[in-house]
Design a protein around this motif. Structure first.
Motif, PDB file in Angstrom:
ATOM      1  N   VAL A  42      53.337  35.980  37.960  1.00  0.00           N
ATOM      2  CA  VAL A  42      52.277  36.232  36.660  1.00  0.00           C
ATOM      3  C   VAL A  42      50.947  35.591  36.246  1.00  0.00           C
ATOM      4  N   LEU A  43      50.863  34.387  36.424  1.00  0.00           N
ATOM      5  CA  LEU A  43      49.824  34.088  36.128  1.00  0.00           C
ATOM      6  C   LEU A  43      48.284  34.349  37.267  1.00  0.00           C
ATOM      7  N   ASN A  45      48.850  37.331  38.777  1.00  0.00           N
ATOM      8  CA  ASN A  45      48.101  38.348  38.797  1.00  0.00           C
ATOM      9  C   ASN A  45      47.256  38.634  37.450  1.00  0.00           C
ATOM     10  N   HIS A  46      47.754  37.136  36.478  1.00  0.00           N
ATOM     11  CA  HIS A  46      46.749  37.839  35.433  1.00  0.00           C
ATOM     12  C   HIS A  46      45.090  37.118  36.330  1.00  0.00           C
ATOM     13  N   ILE A  47      45.298  36.517  36.452  1.00  0.00           N
ATOM     14  CA  ILE A  47      43.526  35.593  37.843  1.00  0.00           C
ATOM     15  C   ILE A  47      42.746  36.603  37.853  1.00  0.00           C
ATOM     16  N   GLY A  48      44.390  37.741  39.260  1.00  0.00           N
ATOM     17  CA  GLY A  48      43.341  38.674  40.042  1.00  0.00           C
ATOM     18  C   GLY A  48      41.990  38.395  40.453  1.00  0.00           C
ATOM     19  N   ASP A  49      42.001  37.472  40.651  1.00  0.00           N
ATOM     20  CA  ASP A  49      40.633  37.229  41.664  1.00  0.00           C
ATOM     21  C   ASP A  49      41.088  36.202  43.166  1.00  0.00           C
TER      22      ASP A  49
END
Length: 61
Positions: A42-43, A45-49
């Motif tokens: 989940v985290l 995915n939130h960061i994404g980079d």
């Protein structure tokens, strides 16, 4: 690329740590490991980079 921030950056870190521990209460070791894996995804995915995520993997080594 955004750089990996390893400086303290969580408001009330002790409160967050307590919430994290509470999230594990009553779980078996396997359930806790599965919870940690879901939380990481989940985290991430939130960061994404991707570069930041790879830097985080290297920092955690």
């Amino acid at each position: 690329m955004t750089r990996l921030n390893t400086d303290p950056n969580i408001d009330a870190p002790d409160d967050f740590y307590a919430a994290l521990l509470a999230a594990h209460e009553g779980k078996t070791d396997a359930e806790s490991a599965a919870f940690n894996a879901r939380l990481i995804l989940v985290l991430a995915n939130h960061i994404g980079d991707r570069e930041v995520l790879e830097a985080a993997l290297a920092a955690a080594q």
